[in-house]
Design a protein around this motif. Structure first.
Motif, PDB file in Angstrom:
ATOM      1  N   PRO A  49      13.394 -18.944  56.614  1.00  0.00           N
ATOM      2  CA  PRO A  49      13.827 -17.996  57.649  1.00  0.00           C
ATOM      3  C   PRO A  49      13.088 -18.223  58.961  1.00  0.00           C
ATOM      4  N   ASP A  50      13.755 -17.907  60.052  1.00  0.00           N
ATOM      5  CA  ASP A  50      13.132 -17.975  61.374  1.00  0.00           C
ATOM      6  C   ASP A  50      12.462 -16.657  61.735  1.00  0.00           C
ATOM      7  N   LEU A  51      12.891 -15.606  61.059  1.00  0.00           N
ATOM      8  CA  LEU A  51      12.409 -14.267  61.378  1.00  0.00           C
ATOM      9  C   LEU A  51      12.273 -13.487  60.075  1.00  0.00           C
ATOM     10  N   ILE A  52      11.103 -12.860  59.879  1.00  0.00           N
ATOM     11  CA  ILE A  52      10.872 -12.028  58.702  1.00  0.00           C
ATOM     12  C   ILE A  52      10.525 -10.626  59.179  1.00  0.00           C
ATOM     13  N   PHE A  53      11.299  -9.646  58.725  1.00  0.00           N
ATOM     14  CA  PHE A  53      10.984  -8.236  58.960  1.00  0.00           C
ATOM     15  C   PHE A  53      10.304  -7.738  57.697  1.00  0.00           C
ATOM     16  N   LEU A  54       9.069  -7.263  57.834  1.00  0.00           N
ATOM     17  CA  LEU A  54       8.228  -6.929  56.691  1.00  0.00           C
ATOM     18  C   LEU A  54       7.810  -5.469  56.728  1.00  0.00           C
ATOM     19  N   ASP A  55       8.127  -4.746  55.665  1.00  0.00           N
ATOM     20  CA  ASP A  55       7.682  -3.365  55.521  1.00  0.00           C
ATOM     21  C   ASP A  55       6.223  -3.369  55.071  1.00  0.00           C
ATOM     22  N   ILE A  56       5.482  -2.325  55.412  1.00  0.00           N
ATOM     23  CA  ILE A  56       4.085  -2.216  54.976  1.00  0.00           C
ATOM     24  C   ILE A  56       3.996  -1.546  53.615  1.00  0.00           C
ATOM     25  N   ASN A  57       4.600  -0.380  53.504  1.00  0.00           N
ATOM     26  CA  ASN A  57       4.426   0.462  52.315  1.00  0.00           C
ATOM     27  C   ASN A  57       5.458   0.145  51.257  1.00  0.00           C
ATOM     28  N   MET A  58       5.066  -0.747  50.330  1.00  0.00           N
ATOM     29  CA  MET A  58       5.925  -1.109  49.211  1.00  0.00           C
ATOM     30  C   MET A  58       5.090  -1.041  47.944  1.00  0.00           C
ATOM     31  N   PRO A  59       5.709  -0.666  46.820  1.00  0.00           N
ATOM     32  CA  PRO A  59       4.955  -0.664  45.561  1.00  0.00           C
ATOM     33  C   PRO A  59       4.654  -2.096  45.122  1.00  0.00           C
ATOM     34  N   GLY A  60       3.640  -2.233  44.305  1.00  0.00           N
ATOM     35  CA  GLY A  60       3.261  -3.565  43.850  1.00  0.00           C
ATOM     36  C   GLY A  60       2.511  -4.277  44.951  1.00  0.00           C
ATOM     37  N   MET A  61       3.151  -5.219  45.583  1.00  0.00           N
ATOM     38  CA  MET A  61       2.552  -5.954  46.696  1.00  0.00           C
ATOM     39  C   MET A  61       3.020  -5.324  48.002  1.00  0.00           C
ATOM     40  N   ASN A  62       2.090  -4.737  48.738  1.00  0.00           N
ATOM     41  CA  ASN A  62       2.474  -4.139  50.017  1.00  0.00           C
ATOM     42  C   ASN A  62       2.539  -5.219  51.108  1.00  0.00           C
ATOM     43  N   GLY A  63       2.892  -4.813  52.299  1.00  0.00           N
ATOM     44  CA  GLY A  63       3.040  -5.773  53.395  1.00  0.00           C
ATOM     45  C   GLY A  63       1.765  -6.515  53.733  1.00  0.00           C
ATOM     46  N   TRP A  64       0.631  -5.802  53.672  1.00  0.00           N
ATOM     47  CA  TRP A  64      -0.650  -6.462  53.974  1.00  0.00           C
ATOM     48  C   TRP A  64      -0.965  -7.530  52.931  1.00  0.00           C
ATOM     49  N   GLU A  65      -0.714  -7.208  51.659  1.00  0.00           N
ATOM     50  CA  GLU A  65      -0.958  -8.173  50.586  1.00  0.00           C
ATOM     51  C   GLU A  65      -0.007  -9.361  50.702  1.00  0.00           C
ATOM     52  N   PHE A  66       1.225  -9.101  51.124  1.00  0.00           N
ATOM     53  CA  PHE A  66       2.166 -10.197  51.361  1.00  0.00           C
ATOM     54  C   PHE A  66       1.605 -11.145  52.422  1.00  0.00           C
ATOM     55  N   LEU A  67       1.098 -10.580  53.522  1.00  0.00           N
ATOM     56  CA  LEU A  67       0.562 -11.423  54.594  1.00  0.00           C
ATOM     57  C   LEU A  67      -0.621 -12.258  54.110  1.00  0.00           C
ATOM     58  N   GLU A  68      -1.482 -11.669  53.303  1.00  0.00           N
ATOM     59  CA  GLU A  68      -2.629 -12.417  52.759  1.00  0.00           C
ATOM     60  C   GLU A  68      -2.141 -13.558  51.870  1.00  0.00           C
ATOM     61  N   ALA A  69      -1.167 -13.282  51.005  1.00  0.00           N
ATOM     62  CA  ALA A  69      -0.627 -14.319  50.127  1.00  0.00           C
ATOM     63  C   ALA A  69       0.117 -15.378  50.935  1.00  0.00           C
ATOM     64  N   TYR A  70       0.806 -14.961  51.968  1.00  0.00           N
ATOM     65  CA  TYR A  70       1.554 -15.884  52.828  1.00  0.00           C
ATOM     66  C   TYR A  70       0.601 -16.882  53.489  1.00  0.00           C
ATOM     67  N   LYS A  71      -0.553 -16.380  53.939  1.00  0.00           N
ATOM     68  CA  LYS A  71      -1.550 -17.258  54.575  1.00  0.00           C
ATOM     69  C   LYS A  71      -2.004 -18.358  53.628  1.00  0.00           C
ATOM     70  N   GLU A  72      -2.000 -18.074  52.323  1.00  0.00           N
ATOM     71  CA  GLU A  72      -2.493 -19.018  51.325  1.00  0.00           C
ATOM     72  C   GLU A  72      -1.424 -19.989  50.830  1.00  0.00           C
ATOM     73  N   LEU A  73      -0.172 -19.801  51.243  1.00  0.00           N
ATOM     74  CA  LEU A  73       0.902 -20.703  50.807  1.00  0.00           C
ATOM     75  C   LEU A  73       0.636 -22.120  51.286  1.00  0.00           C
ATOM     76  N   ASP A  74       1.046 -23.069  50.477  1.00  0.00           N
ATOM     77  CA  ASP A  74       1.025 -24.461  50.884  1.00  0.00           C
ATOM     78  C   ASP A  74       1.907 -24.591  52.122  1.00  0.00           C
ATOM     79  N   GLU A  75       1.506 -25.419  53.054  1.00  0.00           N
ATOM     80  CA  GLU A  75       2.241 -25.566  54.318  1.00  0.00           C
ATOM     81  C   GLU A  75       3.715 -25.888  54.117  1.00  0.00           C
TER      82      GLU A  75
END
Length: 129
Positions: A49-75
């Motif tokens: 995707p060229d654009l990701i709209f990300l909610d913060i408050n989600m059960p399980g993995m919230n938006g902040w946790e998504f961003l942390e995991a995203y940073k760790e993704l292989d390029e």
């Protein structure tokens, strides 16, 4: 890509995006984990995707946790996407946290409107003249 646990929000935001005719497809995921799995399944960067709209408050993995995991993704799995935090939160601390993470490009309050989408497109996707 829409990442939001609320199917009604995803439906509404997808309609706004589709009405704008700015894309051929919108992918909606209801969890951060599902969104990361989707990104990992697309080794071809042209399919990201060229654009990701990300909610913060989600059960399980919230938006902040998504961003942390995203940073760790292989390029090869990272998208070149602009990430917009799209949330009901108007907490100034959330806005500051989003800026401090240096991943999310912007912080917007739901719902996504046509005007908001136009502003995002003008700011992040218009080529300089």
């Amino acid at each position: 890509m829409l990442v939001d646990d609320n199917p009604d929000d995803n439906f509404f935001h997808e309609r706004v995006i589709n009405k704008s005719n700015i894309t051929n497809s919108v992918v909606a995921k209801q969890t951060g984990v599902a969104a990361l799995q989707h990104l990992k399944s697309k080794e071809d960067a042209d399919l990201h995707p060229d654009l990701i709209f990300l909610d913060i408050n989600m059960p399980g993995m919230n938006g902040w946790e998504f961003l942390e995991a995203y940073k760790e993704l292989d390029e090869k799995f990272k998208s070149r996407a602009i990430i917009i935090m799209l949330t009901t939160s108007e907490n100034p601390d959330d806005k500051m946290k989003a800026k401090s993470m240096n991943i999310a490009a912007d912080f917007k309050t739901k719902p996504l409107t046509q005007e908001m989408l136009n502003e995002i497109m003008d700011q992040y996707f218009k080529s300089p003249e």
